[in-house]
Each structure stands twice: as C-alpha cells, then as structure tokens.
Scaffold this motif. Structure first.
Motif, PDB file in Angstrom:
ATOM      1  N   TYR A  89      -8.311   3.406   1.780  1.00 60.10           N
ATOM      2  CA  TYR A  89      -8.524   2.475   2.838  1.00 60.10           C
ATOM      3  C   TYR A  89      -9.899   1.809   2.483  1.00 60.10           C
ATOM      4  O   TYR A  89     -10.938   2.598   1.894  1.00 60.10           O
ATOM      5  CB  TYR A  89      -8.403   2.910   4.230  1.00 60.10           C
ATOM      6  CG  TYR A  89      -7.190   3.625   4.690  1.00 60.10           C
ATOM      7  CD1 TYR A  89      -6.040   2.850   5.530  1.00 60.10           C
ATOM      8  CD2 TYR A  89      -6.830   4.739   4.137  1.00 60.10           C
ATOM      9  CE1 TYR A  89      -5.007   2.903   5.586  1.00 60.10           C
ATOM     10  CE2 TYR A  89      -5.396   5.365   4.624  1.00 60.10           C
ATOM     11  CZ  TYR A  89      -4.527   4.403   5.411  1.00 60.10           C
ATOM     12  OH  TYR A  89      -3.248   4.740   5.652  1.00 60.10           O
ATOM     13  N   THR A 144      -8.069  -3.641   6.235  1.00 57.82           N
ATOM     14  CA  THR A 144      -9.381  -3.085   6.000  1.00 57.82           C
ATOM     15  C   THR A 144     -10.034  -3.766   5.013  1.00 57.82           C
ATOM     16  O   THR A 144     -11.316  -4.345   5.045  1.00 57.82           O
ATOM     17  CB  THR A 144      -9.647  -1.710   6.035  1.00 57.82           C
ATOM     18  OG1 THR A 144      -9.139  -1.292   4.851  1.00 57.82           O
ATOM     19  CG2 THR A 144      -8.839  -1.104   7.049  1.00 57.82           C
ATOM     20  N   GLU A 201      -9.756   5.529   9.842  1.00 57.58           N
ATOM     21  CA  GLU A 201      -8.308   5.228   9.994  1.00 57.58           C
ATOM     22  C   GLU A 201      -7.683   6.523  10.215  1.00 57.58           C
ATOM     23  O   GLU A 201      -7.819   7.721  10.214  1.00 57.58           O
ATOM     24  CB  GLU A 201      -7.772   4.868   8.342  1.00 57.58           C
ATOM     25  CG  GLU A 201      -6.248   4.683   8.211  1.00 57.58           C
ATOM     26  CD  GLU A 201      -5.477   5.957   8.223  1.00 57.58           C
ATOM     27  OE1 GLU A 201      -4.300   5.767   8.508  1.00 57.58           O
ATOM     28  OE2 GLU A 201      -5.905   6.929   7.513  1.00 57.58           O
ATOM     29  N   ALA A 219      -4.439  -0.647   5.334  1.00 59.51           N
ATOM     30  CA  ALA A 219      -5.410  -0.618   4.267  1.00 59.51           C
ATOM     31  C   ALA A 219      -5.650  -1.901   3.823  1.00 59.51           C
ATOM     32  O   ALA A 219      -6.884  -2.076   3.453  1.00 59.51           O
ATOM     33  CB  ALA A 219      -4.462   0.336   3.239  1.00 59.51           C
ATOM     34  N   ASP A 264       0.678  -1.239  -0.036  1.00 58.64           N
ATOM     35  CA  ASP A 264      -0.012   0.033  -0.008  1.00 58.64           C
ATOM     36  C   ASP A 264       0.790   1.294   0.012  1.00 58.64           C
ATOM     37  O   ASP A 264       1.529   1.504   1.032  1.00 58.64           O
ATOM     38  CB  ASP A 264      -0.824   0.025   1.269  1.00 58.64           C
ATOM     39  CG  ASP A 264      -2.070  -0.931   1.074  1.00 58.64           C
ATOM     40  OD1 ASP A 264      -2.917  -0.683   0.169  1.00 58.64           O
ATOM     41  OD2 ASP A 264      -2.283  -1.768   1.886  1.00 58.64           O
TER      42      ASP A 264
END
Length: 520
Positions: free
Chosen positions: A126, A162, A138, A159, A71
């Motif tokens: 995210y 989630t 977040e 990220a 990410d």
C-alpha cells in the motif's frame, strides 16, 4: 524453516481473507513526546511482495491518462490481470524496479485523467508516505459483501487509492475528499478497509466497503482528536454517523443505499457504520478486538479495560484513547513487538510454547475463518492473534514533523519481516533513492542480498530456541536502533543547515544518511 512450512500451511489450510490481516495506528501530535504525528502499520502476510520502493515525482503532458491496476492485496491472484501476490505490480509506470521483462506485465482495470505533476512517495503493498509528509496505514476488514473487480466499472481497491492520493494531495482532508470522489466515480471492489491518513498537523480515519449496488462504493471518515491514539485490527472502528459533525465525512448515497437494502432503518437512530456494512469481528472471536484491547490497555492502564466483551459489536473500546503517557518511535515499535507478555494470553507461556517459550503459532485446519457474524462460519477454535506475528512481511512507523521542512520532517521508519526481531531503519522522504537491499528479493526465493531475507533468516533461527536466542536479538536490536535515533538527531541539524543554503546539497546529504550496515 519457517518460510517453507508457512507456504504449505497458507495455501492448503488458510483462507485468503484471514491471511491478509494487519494492525494499524495513529498517534496524534498531542499524544507524542515531541509533537510528531505518527502512523504505524504491520503488513502481516509474509508471502506477499515485501519490497520497500520509492516512487519518484513525475511530470505529465496535458491529456495524459493514469492506469489503475488490480491489487493482489485485495483478493489474491487474478490471472486475467496478470496479478500475483508475490509481485504487487510489473510494469514501467512507477519505478524501474518494477520493469521486469521476464514477468507478465500488469493489465490495467481502467484509466483516470492524469495530473500535470505527481509527488514522490514510498510504497509497500500500500502507499505509505509522500514528500509532503502525508501518510497512510491500512487494515483489512470483513464486509457483508465482497466485490470482484470489473474493468471500467469497479477499478479501485484501497491500495491504489492510497497511491493516487499520495501522488496528488498534501493534506489528510484533501486525500479523503479525493478518495471519496474516486470510489463514488470509478467504483470500489474487494473487502472492507480501514485507512488511517494523517499529515503533519491533522489525522483522520477513512473506512470503505463495496456497495450492494455493484457500482460506486461506500465510505465514511472520522477525525482523530488531537492528544489521542487510534488503533484498528481488522474490524471497522467507526460507529454512529453524525450528519452534522464537522469531524465526519461520508459517501453521499450511504444512507439511501443502506436503507434500500435493509441494512439500516432510520427508526433505529443514527446509522452504525460497523453494523451496517459488516458482520462484526474478523476471522474469529477476539481476532481483532484482543489487539485493540491490548494497545488501549497498554497505553491507558488507568482505564482498566477488560479483555472480555459481549460480542464483536462492543463499544467498550473507544474509537480513540488518550494515553496515560506520551509516545515516541521506540514506544510505538514496542507495541508492535507484543505477544501479550505478562497477561493471561502470553504466547510464550504454556504447553503450546514448548520448552523454549516460542510465541509462534501456525494456523491449522481447526482455526476459524471469515467473519464471526457469519451464521455459517465453523468456529472450532483458534490461537490468540498477537500484534507481533511470525508471518508479518514488514512493519513501519511513519513520522511527520511540522516544525521542519517537508524533505527533512518526514521519516519512514521501516522494518522488514516480523516486528519482534526486526530493526527499524530511517528513510527521509527527501531522499531520491534507497539502499538496494530494501527493494531486492522476493519472498518465494532466498536472496542473500535482500534485507528482508536477512531478517527472516534471523527470525527462523530464533524459533529453534526462542527464550535464549531472542535475548541476543533484542540486545542487538536496541543497540542498532539507539544509534539510528542518535543519527537522525545529527542528520536533522546538518540537513536543516544545508536546506537553508543550497537545495542540491540538501539532497546529497540526505541521500547519505547512515544505513544499518554503516552504523555497525
């Protein structure tokens, strides 16, 4: 223009860690006016990928594997993974929107076993909310160590965590248990993270940090009491860990690792999560706590909280707070539109606001960076950090309603660009596609078909003569959002009636909820 100036400033003067910093909240059912559960978030990095994307539900064959990608939101660009902050992902795994043959395809860090069926969900940088009304916020935090990703060893950042949780779980507790397992089994890299996670009935906060062992990771979760509001602003919010509390969960080796590396001594009492894994406040003094104070003071002025505290480890601001009055969507949105109006920190006042009360503050070489607890940090000064900041990429208020079927009960109220001048638009979690303008356009190239660029353009113009122009913006903002609130009430009734009759008609109706353009 704001964007051109920002590009120069960010990449020449601003460290990555202080760039990507957000404010996030949970408003529990008992703290809301109608019994909704809310999770809110502002993604305060406008030079990232600001598209709103709906990832569809999918079925997979037995034995399939799910790729886990690096990410860029974690540590910035990484060429070896074809990762660029301007494009959160390039490939075919999520949505055809991301399938761009002109760009280098994202390279996986590793793989985990795939499940037979994944749920549909909304995502930005995210994961946001899935079709079962599970939702995430977040905030990035400083930690004592920062871990680089390692293929097949440290493959998860918050990220991707989630996203996997939204694909596979329906409740907050299920999500936390899965995230904890993934961290411990597949490893966690990057910075510290706070993730509010809530379903339509219950709210938790899970916080995570890289492990000094350079494998696995550390995490702790705490339930938010019903009737209270939680806020985080780039500093861990969980403190002492009660091993016997049913309202807490944590990594099985947390205490062992903390003791082995000298981060915690059992003789000192319960493990203080904030002190154990971090150096305290993020970026500079009051960068985090001023926002926490502002939200809690606005919601509960009766408590007379002080904006001044001893240090970044203060306990003056509780984990969660009971508001003096209950909140709705507009109340929450207005919290994010705050730049300390009416306080001694009001950014529309004083010489730095210029002749037109401009609250925008661009970072310069004298601004502090990194964690305030760092003895080597050069803290020469900084602007106040408001909730509404000019460099916000988007903000949202997620709403879960337990008394309605999931496709109708869950709403993503999404606002491109900075909160002060945006308009929140509702998207039901039961829809199968969203208007193209919300997933069109990237922040490095102007695009007139992009909703983000439209709102960004408005914010740019506001900066020219702010005290005058913002009045017109606020008037139109209130008008459009008021019509959206009314539209949702009407849609709820009609969609519920259709839901009880024919499933296909329900989807078709939700697909045609009013957009901003239609409302106008």
């Amino acid at each position: 223009m704001k964007n051109l100036f920002f590009i120069v400033v960010v990449f020449s003067l601003f460290t990555f860690s202080s760039l990507y910093a957000c404010t996030t909240m949970i408003i529990t059912k008992g703290a809301s006016k109608d019994g909704s559960m809310f999770v809110a978030h502002s993604d305060d990095s406008e030079m990232f990928d600001n598209r709103l994307v709906l990832v569809p539900a999918k079925d997979y064959k037995s034995g399939s594997m799910r790729a886990v990608y690096y990410d860029p939101a974690a540590l910035g660009n990484r060429a070896k993974f074809n990762a660029n902050v301007l494009r959160r992902y390039v490939g075919k795994d999520r949505n055809s929107i991301y399938d761009d043959a002109s760009q280098p395809q994202s390279i996986p860090l590793g793989f985990i076993p795939q499940v037979a069926h994944t749920y549909a969900y909304f995502e930005g940088n995210y994961g946001m909310m899935n079709e079962h009304q599970l939702m995430f916020g977040e905030a990035t935090n400083g930690t004592k160590i920062t871990a680089e990703p390692e293929p097949n060893k440290l493959i998860f950042y918050s990220a991707e965590l989630t996203r996997v949780a939204l694909e596979r779980t329906k409740t907050a507790q299920e999500a936390i248990e899965l995230i904890g397992y993934l961290i411990e089994t597949y490893g966690y890299y990057g910075t510290g993270e706070t993730l509010p996670v809530a379903d339509k009935n219950e709210a938790w906060v899970i916080e995570m940090a890289p492990s000094p062992e350079k494998k696995g990771g550390l995490w702790v979760a705490k339930r938010v009491p019903d009737g209270e509001v939680f806020v985080a602003a780039n500093e861990f919010r969980i403190r002492e860990i009660d091993r016997n509390s049913p309202d807490m969960m944590y990594s099985k080796n947390l205490h062992k690792i903390a003791q082995e590396y000298g981060w915690w001594n059992p003789k000192d009492g319960k493990l203080d999560w904030l002190r154990t894994v971090s150096e305290g406040e993020y970026s500079h003094p009051y960068y985090s706590l001023r926002r926490v104070w502002r939200v809690q003071d606005k919601l509960a002025p009766s408590k007379k909280l002080s904006p001044w505290v001893k240090d970044g480890f203060t306990k003056e601001y509780p984990f969660s707070i009971k508001p003096d009055k209950k909140l709705d969507v507009r109340d929450i949105a207005n919290l994010y539109r705050d730049y300390y109006q009416g306080t001694e920190f009001d950014q529309s006042k004083g010489i730095t606001a210029g002749p037109f009360g401009n609250p925008y503050r661009y970072p310069g070489p004298m601004d502090a960076g990194n964690d305030t607890g760092d003895p080597n940090a050069k803290l020469k000064g900084a602007w106040e950090r408001p909730l509404s900041i000019y460099r916000s990429g988007y903000s949202f208020v997620l709403q879960a309603r337990s008394w309605l079927p999931d496709p109708i009960g869950g709403i993503v109220w999404f606002g491109p660009d900075e909160p002060m001048s945006t308009v929140l638009t509702p998207f039901y979690v039961g829809i199968e596609s969203i208007p193209k303008s919300y997933y069109t356009g990237l922040s490095d190239k102007f695009n007139q078909k992009s909703a983000w660029w439209a709102f960004n353009f408005v914010a740019n113009w506001a900066g020219l003569k702010y005290s005058y122009i913002i009045k017109d913006i606020k008037q139109k903002q209130q008008e459009l959002e008021s019509q959206a609130f009314k539209g949702v009430k009407l849609t709820d009734k009609k969609a519920l009636a259709l839901y009880k009759k024919v499933q296909k008609k329900r989807k078709n109706y939700l697909q045609n909820i009013p957009t901003i353009k239609q409302i106008k």
